[in-house]
Design an enzyme around this catalytic site. Structure first.
Site, short mmCIF file in Angstrom:
data_model
loop_
_atom_site.label_atom_id
_atom_site.label_comp_id
_atom_site.label_asym_id
_atom_site.label_seq_id
_atom_site.Cartn_x
_atom_site.Cartn_y
_atom_site.Cartn_z
N HIS A 132 69.26 22.75 23.87
CA HIS A 132 68.56 21.14 25.46
C HIS A 132 68.82 19.78 24.49
O HIS A 132 68.42 19.84 22.95
CB HIS A 132 67.63 21.90 25.51
CG HIS A 132 67.46 20.78 27.12
ND1 HIS A 132 66.36 19.54 27.06
CD2 HIS A 132 67.75 21.19 28.74
CE1 HIS A 132 67.01 19.38 28.21
NE2 HIS A 132 67.77 19.78 28.78
N GLU A 205 65.33 27.62 21.21
CA GLU A 205 64.95 27.96 22.34
C GLU A 205 64.57 29.59 22.98
O GLU A 205 65.15 30.59 22.09
CB GLU A 205 65.29 27.46 23.43
CG GLU A 205 65.91 26.25 23.67
CD GLU A 205 67.11 25.50 24.27
OE1 GLU A 205 67.20 26.24 25.13
OE2 GLU A 205 67.59 24.39 23.87
N HIS A 237 62.74 28.39 30.66
CA HIS A 237 64.15 29.55 30.63
C HIS A 237 62.75 30.70 30.56
O HIS A 237 63.41 31.39 30.93
CB HIS A 237 65.65 29.22 30.67
CG HIS A 237 65.75 28.31 31.08
ND1 HIS A 237 66.28 28.30 32.03
CD2 HIS A 237 66.60 27.15 30.20
CE1 HIS A 237 67.16 26.76 32.37
NE2 HIS A 237 66.71 25.67 30.84
C1 LIG Z 1 65.63 24.05 27.69
C2 LIG Z 1 65.28 23.11 28.70
N1 LIG Z 1 64.47 22.00 27.38
C3 LIG Z 1 63.97 21.38 28.44
C4 LIG Z 1 64.44 20.70 29.80
C5 LIG Z 1 63.46 19.86 30.10
O1 LIG Z 1 62.87 20.62 31.43
P1 LIG Z 1 62.32 19.14 32.52
O2 LIG Z 1 62.98 19.81 33.66
O3 LIG Z 1 60.93 19.49 33.00
O4 LIG Z 1 62.30 17.23 32.14
C6 LIG Z 1 65.24 21.96 30.16
C7 LIG Z 1 65.33 20.97 31.82
O5 LIG Z 1 66.41 20.85 31.96
C8 LIG Z 1 65.88 22.74 29.66
O6 LIG Z 1 66.39 23.31 30.51
#
Ligand SMILES: Cc1ncc(COP(=O)(O)O)c(C=O)c1O
Length: 415
Positions: A132, A205, A237
Site C-alpha cells: 500500500h 500485507e 483487509h
Molecule cells: C492495505 C492498506 N493499508 C493501509 C490503509 C490505510 O488505512 P486508512 O484508510 O485507515 O488510512 C489502507 C486503506 O486504504 C489499505 O488498503
C-alpha cells in the site's frame, strides 16, 4: 507549480482515462448507496462485515459523544488518550492476545509510524512490490533504504535475504531509527543493489488491497525466522474478516499475532469506523511512544469513535454469522463468475477483482454498470500498474445472493 501546468496535467490525465473525480454520495448503508437521489447496489465499499451502520455501534458512537465529547482535544501524550481509548486498547489486546495497542488517526498514519519507527538506520526494509502507498511512502524516507520483492513471491524475498546475509561491507555503528535520524537515503540508491551489510526487516500485507490475495504467512514467517528478520504486517483487509473471532490473517494461518514484531490494522474497513492501530509488545509500544511522529504530533482519535470501535470489536468477535455470510457471498461470487466465464483474480478474500486492462474500458464499463444501478468503481493507474485497470468487486456480509446475481447479469450484458 504554475496554474497552467496543472491544467495541462489534468488534460493529460483526462485523455489517458486516468482523471480522478470526487463523487459526493447521498449516503452509504449496508449493501447499497444513494447518489443524486438514485439507489445503487454497492460493490465498492470496505464495510466487509456491515458494522458501520450496525445499531449497537451507532448507539455507542452517540453515547460516546454524549459522555466524552466529539473531539479528543489533544494528541495522545498531552490530553488525547482518555478512558475510552484505554478501553478500546484493552479490548484489542484481549482480542489479539497482545500486550500493547497504540491508536492512530488513520491506518495510513499507523503504517508510517510502524515502518519509520521500527526500521533502524542499519536496517534494510524488504517490502512486497504491491504494498500500500502508506508503506511505500514510509519506505522512501527510511535512512537505510528499502528493496521490493516480487509480489507474494517467497523465492524473490529469499534472494534478497540471502544477499543481505552474504553482503560484505561495514554496518553503521549506531542503530538509530528513522524517527531520530537526520540522514535519508534516496529510493534510487536503495534500489541499486550495492548496499553495505544491513539487517533485513520484512513488511507485507495480510490481504492485498487491490488484488485480494495473501502471502503464505506460515512460509513467510519461517523465512523471517531463518534470517532473523522482524516481520511488520499490514492487515487492514484481514482484520475482522479472517481467523477465529476475526483476529486476522495471522490467526487464519494458525500463527499468533505476536509472530509479527508489529501488526498494523485499521478501523475503516471491517470494523466500520475510522482510525488505525498498532498491536505489539509493550517494549515496541514504549519505544514507538518516544519518537513516532504520527503518534506524538497528531490529535488522538475521537473518544466517541473509541467507544464505537470498542462496541464494533465486540460485535465482530461475537457475530460469527457476519464472517459466515461474507464467506458464502465470496463463494457465490466465484461460482457466478465461473458460470459466466469471467476470470476473477485468484483471491479468497472479500476483494474479488475482475481484470479489464485498459483504463478507458474499465471506466466505460463502470459507467454502464452505474446506469443499471450498480456501483462498481474502476481502479486505474497509478493505484494499480498501467494496463491493469480493474473492477474491484468488494463484498459484504450484508449482500444477498440476488444482489450478486444482478451484478453478474449486468456484467455479462455490459461486457
Ligand atoms: C492495505 C492498506 N493499508 C493501509 C490503509 C490505510 O488505512 P486508512 O484508510 O485507515 O488510512 C489502507 C486503506 O486504504 C489499505 O488498503
Amino acid at each position: 507549480m504554475q496554474h497552467e501546468q496543472m491544467t495541462a496535467l489534468l488534460q493529460q490525465r483526462q485523455q489517458a482515462g486516468l482523471l480522478r473525480q470526487l463523487k459526493v454520495l447521498d449516503n452509504v448503508k449496508g449493501a447499497s448507496l444513494s447518489y443524486q437521489g438514485k439507489s445503487y447496489l454497492n460493490f465498492s465499499g470496505n464495510d466487509y462485515l456491515g458494522l458501520s451502520a450496525d445499531p449497537a455501534v451507532v448507539a455507542a458512537l452517540a453515547q460516546g459523544a454524549a459522555d466524552y465529547g466529539v473531539g479528543s482535544t489533544g494528541s495522545p501524550l498531552i490530553s488525547g488518550q482518555q478512558r475510552p481509548h484505554q478501553q478500546l486498547c484493552a479490548e484489542i489486546c484481549d482480542w489479539l492476545n497482545v500486550d500493547a495497542v497504540m491508536l492512530f488517526s488513520s491506518g495510513f498514519a499507523a503504517n508510517q509510524a510502524m515502518l519509520l519507527g521500527l526500521c533502524a538506520e542499519d536496517d534494510l526494509l524488504l517490502l512486497d512490490k504491491f504494498s500500500h502507498a502508506s508503506m511505500i511512502d514510509a519506505a522512501l524516507q527510511l535512512p537505510g533504504g528499502y528493496k521490493r520483492f516480487l509480489h507474494n513471491d517467497l523465492s524473490s524475498l529469499q534472494k534478497l535475504l540471502k544477499a543481505q546475509q552474504s553482503a560484505v561491507g561495514s554496518t553503521p555503528p549506531l542503530a538509530t531509527s528513522a524517527i531520530t535520524s537526520s540522514t535519508t537515503q534516496s529510493a534510487e540508491a536503495s534500489q541499486s543493489g550495492d548496499l553495505p551489510k544491513q539487517t533485513p526487516v520484512v513488511a507485507t500485507e495480510g490481504v492485498f488491497s487491490m488484488d485480494g490475495d495473501s502471502p503464505d504467512l506460515l512460509a513467510l514467517n519461517r523465512l523471517c525466522q531463518q534470517y532473523q528478520a522482524p516481520l511488520l504486517l499490514d492487515d487492514a483487509h484481514g482484520i475482522g474478516v479472517h481467523g477465529e473471532q476475526g483476529a486476522g490473517s495471522l490467526a487464519y494461518a494458525g500463527l499468533a499475532t505476536t509472530t509479527a514484531q508489529c501488526l498494523m490494522a485499521n478501523f475503516g474497513k471491517a470494523l466500520g469506523g475510522q482510525g488505525g492501530f498498532l498491536a505489539c509488545s509493550q517494549t515496541v509500544a514504549d519505544y514507538l511512544t518516544q519518537g513516532a511522529r504520527h503518534f506524538i504530533y497528531s490529535t488522538a482519535i475521537s473518544p466517541a469513535m473509541a467507544v464505537a470501535m470498542t462496541a464494533s470489536v465486540q460485535r465482530c468477535r461475537h457475530d460469527q454469522w457476519r464472517r459466515d455470510s461474507l464467506a458464502q457471498n465470496i463463494q457465490w461470487c466465484q461460482q457466478l463468475a465461473a458460470r459466466y466465464d469471467l476470470q476473477l483474480l485468484p483471491s479468497n478474500s472479500a476483494i474479488q477483482p475482475l481484470l479489464i486492462g485498459d483504463s478507458h474500458r474499465a471506466l466505460a464499463i463502470s459507467q454502464q454498470l452505474a446506469e443499471q444501478g450498480i456501483w462498481l468503481s474502476a481502479i486505474r493507474s497509478p493505484t494499480v500498474p498501467l494496463h491493469q485497470a480493474r473492477l474491484r468487486i468488494t463484498l459484504t456480509a450484508l449482500h444477498k445472493k440476488a444482489d450478486l446475481e444482478i451484478l453478474f447479469n449486468s456484467l455479462v450484458a455490459v461486457l
